[in-house]
Design a protein around this motif. Structure first.
Motif, PDB file in Angstrom:
ATOM      1  N   ASP A  56       0.856  -1.318   0.051  1.00 32.37           N
ATOM      2  CA  ASP A  56      -0.185   0.009   0.119  1.00 32.37           C
ATOM      3  C   ASP A  56       0.890   1.430   0.041  1.00 32.37           C
ATOM      4  OD1 ASP A  56       0.995  -0.311   2.859  1.00 32.37           O
ATOM      5  OD2 ASP A  56      -0.883  -0.592   3.880  1.00 32.37           O
ATOM      6  N   SER A  57       1.759   1.172   1.095  1.00 33.77           N
ATOM      7  CA  SER A  57       2.327   2.714   0.717  1.00 33.77           C
ATOM      8  C   SER A  57       3.480   2.845  -0.390  1.00 33.77           C
ATOM      9  CB  SER A  57       3.348   2.613   2.160  1.00 33.77           C
ATOM     10  OG  SER A  57       4.463   1.233   2.050  1.00 33.77           O
ATOM     11  N   GLU A  58       4.151   1.514  -0.923  1.00 36.46           N
ATOM     12  CA  GLU A  58       4.619   1.861  -2.026  1.00 36.46           C
ATOM     13  C   GLU A  58       3.902   1.974  -3.229  1.00 36.46           C
ATOM     14  OE1 GLU A  58       8.117  -1.647  -0.916  1.00 36.46           O
ATOM     15  OE2 GLU A  58       6.683  -1.871  -3.060  1.00 36.46           O
ATOM     16  N   TYR A  59       2.452   1.714  -2.781  1.00 38.46           N
ATOM     17  CA  TYR A  59       1.354   1.947  -4.437  1.00 38.46           C
ATOM     18  C   TYR A  59       1.321   3.476  -4.276  1.00 38.46           C
ATOM     19  CZ  TYR A  59      -2.980   2.356  -6.994  1.00 38.46           C
ATOM     20  OH  TYR A  59      -3.804   2.857  -7.398  1.00 38.46           O
ATOM     21  N   ASP A  60       1.314   4.373  -3.687  1.00 39.82           N
ATOM     22  CA  ASP A  60       1.021   5.387  -3.271  1.00 39.82           C
ATOM     23  C   ASP A  60       2.257   6.264  -3.723  1.00 39.82           C
ATOM     24  OD1 ASP A  60      -1.619   5.522  -2.151  1.00 39.82           O
ATOM     25  OD2 ASP A  60      -0.706   5.297   0.077  1.00 39.82           O
ATOM     26  N   ALA A  61       3.726   5.670  -3.414  1.00 39.73           N
ATOM     27  CA  ALA A  61       4.622   6.373  -3.705  1.00 39.73           C
ATOM     28  C   ALA A  61       5.470   6.218  -5.274  1.00 39.73           C
ATOM     29  CB  ALA A  61       5.969   5.891  -2.899  1.00 39.73           C
ATOM     30  N   ILE A  62       4.560   5.335  -5.854  1.00 32.15           N
ATOM     31  CA  ILE A  62       5.073   4.894  -7.620  1.00 32.15           C
ATOM     32  C   ILE A  62       3.719   5.848  -8.325  1.00 32.15           C
ATOM     33  CG2 ILE A  62       5.004   2.651  -8.748  1.00 32.15           C
ATOM     34  CD1 ILE A  62       5.737   1.266  -6.627  1.00 32.15           C
ATOM     35  N   ALA A  63       2.622   5.435  -8.056  1.00 34.58           N
ATOM     36  CA  ALA A  63       1.996   6.067  -8.339  1.00 34.58           C
ATOM     37  C   ALA A  63       1.744   7.814  -8.941  1.00 34.58           C
ATOM     38  CB  ALA A  63       0.647   6.361  -8.161  1.00 34.58           C
ATOM     39  N   ALA A  64       2.567   8.581  -7.313  1.00 29.59           N
ATOM     40  CA  ALA A  64       2.705   9.847  -7.463  1.00 29.59           C
ATOM     41  C   ALA A  64       3.970  10.788  -8.376  1.00 29.59           C
ATOM     42  CB  ALA A  64       2.973  10.429  -5.531  1.00 29.59           C
ATOM     43  N   LEU A  65       5.090   9.327  -8.363  1.00 25.98           N
ATOM     44  CA  LEU A  65       6.116   9.122  -9.463  1.00 25.98           C
ATOM     45  C   LEU A  65       5.644   9.201 -10.472  1.00 25.98           C
ATOM     46  CD1 LEU A  65       8.824   6.894  -7.621  1.00 25.98           C
ATOM     47  CD2 LEU A  65       9.329   9.441  -8.121  1.00 25.98           C
ATOM     48  N   ALA A  66       4.553   7.959 -11.343  1.00 24.39           N
ATOM     49  CA  ALA A  66       4.666   7.783 -12.422  1.00 24.39           C
ATOM     50  C   ALA A  66       3.759   9.263 -13.039  1.00 24.39           C
ATOM     51  CB  ALA A  66       3.348   6.911 -12.216  1.00 24.39           C
TER      52      ALA A  66
ATOM     53  N   ALA B   2       2.059  -4.397   4.056  1.00 21.95           N
ATOM     54  CA  ALA B   2       3.720  -4.971   3.852  1.00 21.95           C
ATOM     55  C   ALA B   2       3.567  -5.864   4.226  1.00 21.95           C
ATOM     56  CB  ALA B   2       4.637  -4.040   4.347  1.00 21.95           C
ATOM     57  N   ARG B   3       2.905  -6.284   5.882  1.00 20.71           N
ATOM     58  CA  ARG B   3       3.059  -7.744   7.015  1.00 20.71           C
ATOM     59  C   ARG B   3       1.848  -8.689   5.708  1.00 20.71           C
ATOM     60  NH1 ARG B   3       1.547  -7.444  12.455  1.00 20.71           N
ATOM     61  NH2 ARG B   3       3.660  -6.163  12.889  1.00 20.71           N
ATOM     62  N   GLU B   4       1.356  -8.450   4.501  1.00 28.76           N
ATOM     63  CA  GLU B   4       0.230  -9.591   4.000  1.00 28.76           C
ATOM     64  C   GLU B   4       0.567  -9.621   2.571  1.00 28.76           C
ATOM     65  OE1 GLU B   4      -3.563  -6.967   3.813  1.00 28.76           O
ATOM     66  OE2 GLU B   4      -3.836  -8.095   6.143  1.00 28.76           O
TER      67      GLU B   4
ATOM     68  N   ILE C 249       7.253 -11.743  -4.396  1.00 28.73           N
ATOM     69  CA  ILE C 249       6.635 -11.021  -5.059  1.00 28.73           C
ATOM     70  C   ILE C 249       7.497  -9.731  -5.049  1.00 28.73           C
ATOM     71  CG2 ILE C 249       4.986  -8.858  -5.092  1.00 28.73           C
ATOM     72  CD1 ILE C 249       4.183 -11.947  -5.262  1.00 28.73           C
ATOM     73  N   VAL C 250       7.785  -9.004  -6.169  1.00 26.23           N
ATOM     74  CA  VAL C 250       8.776  -7.984  -6.488  1.00 26.23           C
ATOM     75  C   VAL C 250       8.392  -6.786  -6.352  1.00 26.23           C
ATOM     76  CG1 VAL C 250      10.218  -6.365  -7.986  1.00 26.23           C
ATOM     77  CG2 VAL C 250       9.511  -9.071  -8.801  1.00 26.23           C
ATOM     78  N   SER C 251       8.780  -5.868  -4.843  1.00 26.57           N
ATOM     79  CA  SER C 251       8.595  -5.151  -3.853  1.00 26.57           C
ATOM     80  C   SER C 251       9.662  -4.141  -4.390  1.00 26.57           C
ATOM     81  CB  SER C 251       8.217  -5.612  -2.536  1.00 26.57           C
ATOM     82  OG  SER C 251       9.128  -5.157  -2.546  1.00 26.57           O
ATOM     83  N   MET C 252       9.704  -2.989  -4.046  1.00 28.81           N
ATOM     84  CA  MET C 252      10.810  -1.987  -4.045  1.00 28.81           C
ATOM     85  C   MET C 252      11.697  -2.681  -2.815  1.00 28.81           C
ATOM     86  SD  MET C 252       9.746   0.612  -6.575  1.00 28.81           S
ATOM     87  CE  MET C 252      11.260   1.335  -6.342  1.00 28.81           C
ATOM     88  N   HIS C 253      13.474  -2.043  -3.883  1.00 29.33           N
ATOM     89  CA  HIS C 253      14.274  -2.558  -2.794  1.00 29.33           C
ATOM     90  C   HIS C 253      14.228  -4.765  -2.758  1.00 29.33           C
ATOM     91  CE1 HIS C 253      14.063   1.689  -1.604  1.00 29.33           C
ATOM     92  NE2 HIS C 253      15.207   1.519  -1.762  1.00 29.33           N
TER      93      HIS C 253
ATOM     94  N   VAL D  86      13.164 -13.972  -6.843  1.00 31.19           N
ATOM     95  CA  VAL D  86      12.914 -12.728  -5.947  1.00 31.19           C
ATOM     96  C   VAL D  86      13.897 -12.857  -4.537  1.00 31.19           C
ATOM     97  CG1 VAL D  86      11.360 -10.950  -5.351  1.00 31.19           C
ATOM     98  CG2 VAL D  86      11.067 -12.321  -7.042  1.00 31.19           C
ATOM     99  N   ARG D  87      14.263 -11.630  -4.405  1.00 32.06           N
ATOM    100  CA  ARG D  87      14.921 -11.731  -3.014  1.00 32.06           C
ATOM    101  C   ARG D  87      13.957 -10.076  -2.163  1.00 32.06           C
ATOM    102  NH1 ARG D  87      20.725 -11.856  -3.429  1.00 32.06           N
ATOM    103  NH2 ARG D  87      20.392 -11.656  -5.686  1.00 32.06           N
ATOM    104  N   ALA D  88      13.758 -11.177  -0.739  1.00 31.74           N
ATOM    105  CA  ALA D  88      12.770  -9.827  -0.709  1.00 31.74           C
ATOM    106  C   ALA D  88      14.626  -8.648   0.208  1.00 31.74           C
ATOM    107  CB  ALA D  88      12.509  -9.940   1.074  1.00 31.74           C
ATOM    108  N   PRO D  89      13.213  -7.186   0.134  1.00 29.77           N
ATOM    109  CA  PRO D  89      14.465  -6.232   0.592  1.00 29.77           C
ATOM    110  C   PRO D  89      15.436  -6.452   1.913  1.00 29.77           C
ATOM    111  CG  PRO D  89      11.841  -5.342  -0.072  1.00 29.77           C
ATOM    112  CD  PRO D  89      12.336  -6.784  -0.059  1.00 29.77           C
ATOM    113  N   ALA D  90      16.434  -5.709   1.638  1.00 28.93           N
ATOM    114  CA  ALA D  90      17.143  -5.490   4.012  1.00 28.93           C
ATOM    115  C   ALA D  90      16.557  -5.368   4.712  1.00 28.93           C
ATOM    116  CB  ALA D  90      18.240  -4.978   3.278  1.00 28.93           C
ATOM    117  N   ALA D  91      15.965  -6.221   5.444  1.00 27.54           N
ATOM    118  CA  ALA D  91      15.305  -4.886   7.192  1.00 27.54           C
ATOM    119  C   ALA D  91      15.887  -3.750   7.146  1.00 27.54           C
ATOM    120  CB  ALA D  91      14.614  -5.812   7.920  1.00 27.54           C
TER     121      ALA D  91
END
Length: 138
Positions: free
Chosen positions: A19-29, A55-57, A62-66, A133-138
């Protein structure tokens, strides 16, 4: 030996976005619509069909940012491993690919094992398969 792309493109696989990445990516686009109309349009279209999660769900692999993503171009059998990043973090020499590039826009939200027919920066369709796909480093 080159693996041929399918004779007819399949439907695009489902995508999942945090959800938080959705908002940031939409704003960038939206900001990039005038500078990079093709990539911005592709990215906004992908976001429109995305299933949005916290993020928890977010399902695994899945490819996410980072995320660090290994994908295969089925037309050339070329394999690449990249980290998907925001534009200000992009560094092609370090393998950091911006979400505002055609390949970055095509990778977001895909799952390991998914394939997608996606345009490259020259407008040629590429058959991309997500190998790892490797998850972003925490």
């Amino acid at each position: 030996m080159t693996n041929p792309a399918p004779a007819r493109p399949p439907e695009r696989p489902p995508i999942h976005v945090i959800d938080s990445e959705y908002d940031a990516i939409a704003a960038l686009a939206l900001q990039a619509r005038h500078r990079q109309p093709k990539v911005a349009g592709l990215l906004l279209a992908e976001l429109d069909r995305a299933e949005v999660h916290t993020a928890r769900e977010l399902p695994a692999r899945i490819v996410s940012m980072h995320s660090v993503v290994t994908f295969l171009d089925r037309g050339s059998d070329a394999s690449r491993t990249v980290e998907l990043v925001y534009p200000q973090e992009a560094d092609i020499d370090a393998g950091k690919v911006s979400i505002l590039t055609p390949v970055g826009a095509g990778l977001i939200g895909l799952a390991q094992g998914d394939s997608i027919l996606w345009p490259d920066r020259d407008g040629h369709e590429r058959w991309l398969e997500i190998v790892d796909v490797r998850a972003p480093a925490a």
